[in-house]
Design a protein around this motif. Structure first.
Motif, PDB file in Angstrom:
ATOM      1  N   TRP A 192       3.266  -1.524  -8.296  1.00 28.02           N
ATOM      2  CA  TRP A 192       2.620  -2.835  -8.344  1.00 28.02           C
ATOM      3  C   TRP A 192       3.053  -3.612  -9.578  1.00 28.02           C
ATOM      4  O   TRP A 192       3.353  -4.801  -9.509  1.00 28.02           O
ATOM      5  CB  TRP A 192       1.101  -2.670  -8.340  1.00 28.02           C
TER       6      TRP A 192
ATOM      7  N   LEU B 292      -3.971   6.622 -10.525  1.00 30.64           N
ATOM      8  CA  LEU B 292      -3.190   5.692  -9.713  1.00 30.64           C
ATOM      9  C   LEU B 292      -1.742   5.593 -10.181  1.00 30.64           C
ATOM     10  O   LEU B 292      -0.907   5.003  -9.483  1.00 30.64           O
ATOM     11  CB  LEU B 292      -3.822   4.295  -9.747  1.00 30.64           C
TER      12      LEU B 292
ATOM     13  N   ILE C  38       0.620   4.429  -6.717  1.00 33.30           N
ATOM     14  CA  ILE C  38       1.083   3.066  -6.476  1.00 33.30           C
ATOM     15  C   ILE C  38       1.152   2.166  -7.710  1.00 33.30           C
ATOM     16  O   ILE C  38       1.851   1.142  -7.682  1.00 33.30           O
ATOM     17  CB  ILE C  38       0.151   2.417  -5.416  1.00 33.30           C
TER      18      ILE C  38
ATOM     19  N   LEU D 121       0.811  -1.216   0.000  1.00 33.86           N
ATOM     20  CA  LEU D 121       0.000   0.000   0.000  1.00 33.86           C
ATOM     21  C   LEU D 121       0.842   1.262   0.000  1.00 33.86           C
ATOM     22  O   LEU D 121       0.500   2.254  -0.656  1.00 33.86           O
ATOM     23  CB  LEU D 121      -0.929   0.020   1.223  1.00 33.86           C
TER      24      LEU D 121
ATOM     25  N   TRP E 246      -7.193   3.434  -2.722  1.00 34.40           N
ATOM     26  CA  TRP E 246      -5.775   3.597  -2.388  1.00 34.40           C
ATOM     27  C   TRP E 246      -5.523   4.961  -1.763  1.00 34.40           C
ATOM     28  O   TRP E 246      -4.793   5.073  -0.764  1.00 34.40           O
ATOM     29  CB  TRP E 246      -4.887   3.415  -3.621  1.00 34.40           C
TER      30      TRP E 246
ATOM     31  N   GLN F 279      -4.140   5.842   2.025  1.00 32.62           N
ATOM     32  CA  GLN F 279      -2.991   6.702   2.321  1.00 32.62           C
ATOM     33  C   GLN F 279      -3.348   7.793   3.328  1.00 32.62           C
ATOM     34  O   GLN F 279      -2.556   8.132   4.215  1.00 32.62           O
ATOM     35  CB  GLN F 279      -2.457   7.328   1.033  1.00 32.62           C
TER      36      GLN F 279
END
Length: 522
Positions: free
Chosen positions: A78, A183, A74, A60, A230, A234
């Motif tokens: 990933w 993202l 992120i 995360l 996400w 955060q």
């Protein structure tokens, strides 16, 4: 008509031609990904953050040398983590997501252009994108930019499909791509589609269409459902630090001020644009001259506004980096592709790839000699690195670049072929020479010493630090955290030779170019 690829006159032939184009792009790109060290700072930072994610098991939040890293969202981490988990921790795996994203970017260009500009122009647009300096650079970089550009292109293309026909599925896909873009790099993935569509709709007196597009409830539900969790995580985990680090510093402050010394005047991107388009920059002026006549064509207007917004927005930004303009180069690839077969394009099409290819064999010697002239007395670190230019250039470098130059010039001069075909062939030879020789050479020149210092440090006892240097790839190659601080007695330190006091109580363990690995005396 003579052809380099199969004739794209019928749908089946167009698909075959597109497949050949994609294969050629993949062969020029994928085999080169593991031939050179990671570039610092950006590649090293993304890659080390990915390594730390895998080591910690925290998928995360990202860290860099143990400290929170709020620079980017992120998604790219990933993808890099999945690639490394599958293939192992090395340069090829870390760069593979960017390479695949750049190939997807090319495919998106061809698929969008084929029904609107014709199959042949679509193939030209895809090839121009794949062999342009900007896309070649980002497709080989373990950073977020190739992925963001592929998603931006997908967003903007589906936006046009919706404006063109009212297709609701295209509108919903646009929000999907924007969510993934958010993202990947943040609000810019929303700003560009909404701002460009506003300008276009206002110019066409279609502001109601824009309102329905920009305020689509289901679209925003898709975006929030995908990107929101996400960001919410955060905020819960890091609170104000995330807002300050990501939103304020790495978004608002980048626009309002100059971060990390990356500044430039209002004319900065006037220079950058033709450089990113090389070796196709000769078509740029012809395209600009044609712009007033093309303004009445809705698609040409949309593409021009796309580029214009990105150009103006980042010209006004306090922080400027060359790859920011790539967010607006996709429409340029499409617009210049329409000029490839214009009359009078011989010089514009043929001299740039030939001149670039001819320069490559001489670059190491030129850089070596420039480093000896001491033109930049305050840049002794870079002078020390450049002083290795000729030594770093291997026999294979000269062999590949000489063959590439000879091939490019021979193909460009082959008069039985039409000019456009010669240009495509010459650019292929140039791209091969850049990918298989130039990029590995410049990577070894700039970051080879850091990689070797890290491998030496990995075999020595004790902790290590970064001292007056920013080289996150050192941590990755050493596979241990390396914080930035002065060394304690007995500790190893990576540093720059120009910042190392001759009287400092250290012993030099390794030194190459402007990089040194030292151990502080007890």
């Amino acid at each position: 008509m003579n052809r380099l690829w199969p004739a794209p006159e019928r749908p089946g032939e167009a698909r075959t031609a597109s497949a050949w184009l994609l294969l050629a792009c993949a062969l020029l790109l994928l085999p080169t990904l593991g031939l050179y060290p990671l570039f610092d700072v950006d590649e090293g930072a993304f890659s080390e953050a990915t390594r730390e994610m895998l080591q910690s098991g925290d998928w995360l939040s990202t860290t860099l040398n143990g400290a929170p890293r709020y620079d980017k969202p992120i998604l790219i981490y990933w993808l890099q983590a999945l690639s490394v988990t599958t293939l192992g921790l090395h340069e090829f795996a870390l760069r593979l997501p960017s390479a695949l994203a750049s190939l997807a970017w090319v495919v998106a260009i061809v698929r969008f252009a084929a029904p609107r500009l014709g199959p042949t122009t679509a193939l030209f647009a895809g090839w121009i994108a794949a062999t342009s300096l900007g896309v070649m650079s980002m497709g080989r970089a373990a950073t977020a930019d190739a992925l963001l550009n592929a998603l931006l292109a997908a967003s903007m293309f589906d936006l046009w499909r919706h404006l063109e026909s009212g297709e609701r599925a295209a509108l919903r896909r646009m929000y999907l791509w924007m969510a993934l873009g958010v993202l990947t790099k943040g609000p810019i993935a929303i700003l560009i589609p909404l701002a460009v569509s506003l300008g276009y709709c206002l110019s066409q007196r279609r502001w109601r269409d824009w309102a329905r597009t920009a305020l689509d409830p289901l679209g925003w539900l898709i975006l929030v459902a995908l990107a929101g969790p996400w960001y919410l995580a955060q905020l819960v985990l890091h609170g104000h630090e995330f807002i300050e680090g990501f939103l304020v510093r790495h978004n608002l402050d980048r626009f309002s001020g100059t971060l990390e010394g990356h500044g430039g005047g209002l004319g900065y991107y006037l220079v950058v644009a033709p450089l990113l388009l090389l070796p196709w920059s000769g078509l740029l002026w012809r395209t600009v001259r044609q712009a007033p006549r093309d303004w009445h064509d809705p698609l040409a207007r949309y593409l021009a506004l796309w580029f214009a917004f990105v150009f103006v927005f980042f010209s006004l930004s306090g922080t400027k980096l060359p790859h920011y303009l790539l967010y607006g180069m996709t429409p340029v690839f499409l617009l210049v592709a329409r000029r490839v077969r214009d009359s009078g394009t011989v010089v514009n099409l043929l001299w740039p790839p030939c001149a670039m290819a001819l320069l490559l064999p001489f670059l190491p010697i030129l850089v070596q000699r420039l480093s000896a002239t001491n033109l930049a007395p305050n840049a002794s670190f870079y002078v020390a690195q450049a002083g290795r230019a000729a030594a770093v250039a291997s026999t294979s470098y000269y062999l590949i670049t000489i063959i590439g130059a000879a091939t490019a010039i021979a193909l460009a001069a082959y008069r039985p072929w039409p000019v456009w075909r010669r240009a495509v062939a010459a650019s292929a030879a140039l791209s091969a020479a850049i990918g298989f020789a130039f990029v590995p050479w410049i990577g070894e020149l700039l970051n080879g010493p850091v990689k070797r210092a890290a491998l030496v440090a990995a075999g020595l006892p004790g902790p290590a630090v970064q001292w007056e240097i920013a080289a996150p790839s050192f941590s990755l190659y050493r596979q241990q955290l390396t914080p930035a601080r002065p060394p304690a007695p007995g500790e190893l330190a990576l540093t720059r030779t120009d910042r190392l006091d001759p009287a400092a109580p250290v012993d030099i363990v390794f030194q190459e170019g402007g990089v040194a690995l030292v151990r502080r005396r007890q």
